[in-house]
Design an enzyme around this catalytic site. Structure first.
Site, short mmCIF file in Angstrom:
data_model
loop_
_atom_site.label_atom_id
_atom_site.label_comp_id
_atom_site.label_asym_id
_atom_site.label_seq_id
_atom_site.Cartn_x
_atom_site.Cartn_y
_atom_site.Cartn_z
N TYR A 190 -3.58 -2.75 -7.55
CA TYR A 190 -3.44 -1.30 -7.69
C TYR A 190 -3.68 -0.96 -9.16
CZ TYR A 190 -1.01 -1.31 -3.15
OH TYR A 190 -0.67 -1.46 -1.83
N PHE A 220 0.90 3.72 4.90
CA PHE A 220 0.51 5.09 5.25
C PHE A 220 1.45 5.68 6.30
CE2 PHE A 220 -4.18 4.09 4.05
CZ PHE A 220 -3.85 4.19 2.71
#
Length: 290
Positions: free
Chosen positions: A63, A212
């Protein structure tokens, strides 16, 4: 501060964590690439999450790359004894922000060592191997990369191994090689291909960590969510999180945000009770379980 107690706890490896945690992905730049837009706010979000009782943070050194792990170290190191940081390997970022498989022994070893360095740790509590055969779960052998992670575990660099973006067969095959302490796949109130898998993992006491949980880059939108939220004086996103908490006891949530206001909104879902009628309405969003 939020009260996360009603969300409950669950076993993750040999630790117990709160079921409402935090995902660090959104702390990186746009497309999860490049530096944080506002590093000071990012660090404040991390500190408030932990101060509010979050004991499970999900991250990865790809990330940014490196951005979220460095922010976590800057904000929280030395870490509280009850904080479990879960990271993942198996991908690398291209200079064009692309996501590329990184399954070789050298790449996996480098990823583990980079996570250790950037988080300021001697041992990684849980490392998820992210399968990169396709955007979603797709069959393919994980034997070679799991062998590498098992060797790193024997060396003491990793305590536990999990899987991400995987099929039921890959999980079953992996469990013949090493203990698998969690599975992290796409799942939310509207995207429920893993319904049967979640229940099977629950029977074996294995946590399922939906990524998600609020729809990801395309947030959930539903008139049913809106209606239930209005009836309960909550936000649609709080309802979506509360549904996941009630869906199965082994679900661990890691909603992410770079905003203090959104963090507080997400954590408040711990105290939101969904009546049976609301659960039934929300269960119908994705049709019958697969």
């Amino acid at each position: 501060m939020a009260d996360l107690t009603p969300a409950g706890t669950y076993r993750l490896g040999d630790r117990t964590v709160g079921r409402l945690g935090y995902g660090a992905m959104q702390l990186a730049g746009p497309g999860v690439f490049g530096p944080a837009k506002d590093p000071d706010t990012a660090r404040a979000v991390l500190r408030e999450a932990v101060a509010s009782g979050v004991t499970h943070i999900d991250t990865s050194d790809f990330y940014g790359p490196h951005v979220t792990n460095i922010l976590i170290r800057e904000a929280l190191h030395p870490y509280p004894d009850d904080l479990v940081i879960v990271t993942k390997v198996g991908a690398r970022r291209g200079a064009d922000a692309s996501w590329n498989p990184a399954f070789s022994a050298a790449e996996l070893t480098r990823a583990v060592r980079d996570n250790l360095t950037n988080l300021g740790l001697d041992t990684l509590e849980v490392v998820n191997l992210r399968a990169m055969f396709d955007h979603g779960p797709a069959e393919g052998s994980l034997e070679a990369p799991l062998t590498v992670l098992a060797e790193l575990r024997e060396k003491g660099l990793i305590r536990h191994i999990g899987l991400s973006n995987v099929t039921a067969k890959q999980i079953a095959d992996a469990r013949k090689m090493v203990p698998i302490v969690c599975v992290q796949n796409l799942y939310n109130v509207a995207q429920r291909a893993d319904d049967a898998l979640i229940d099977a993992l629950a029977r074996d006491g294995i946590p399922y960590v939906p990524f998600f949980p609020l729809g990801g880059f395309t947030p959930l939108q539903s008139s049913t969510l809106d209606t239930v939220a209005k009836e309960l004086a909550a936000t649609p996103m709080q309802v979506a999180l509360a549904w996941l908490l009630r869906r199965a006891p082994n679900i661990l949530l890691i909603p992410g945000t770079a905003s203090l206001a959104h963090l507080r909104e997400n954590l408040a879902a711990a105290t939101l009770h969904l009546p049976d009628a609301a659960m039934a309405a929300l269960n119908g969003l994705a049709g019958p379980p697969h």
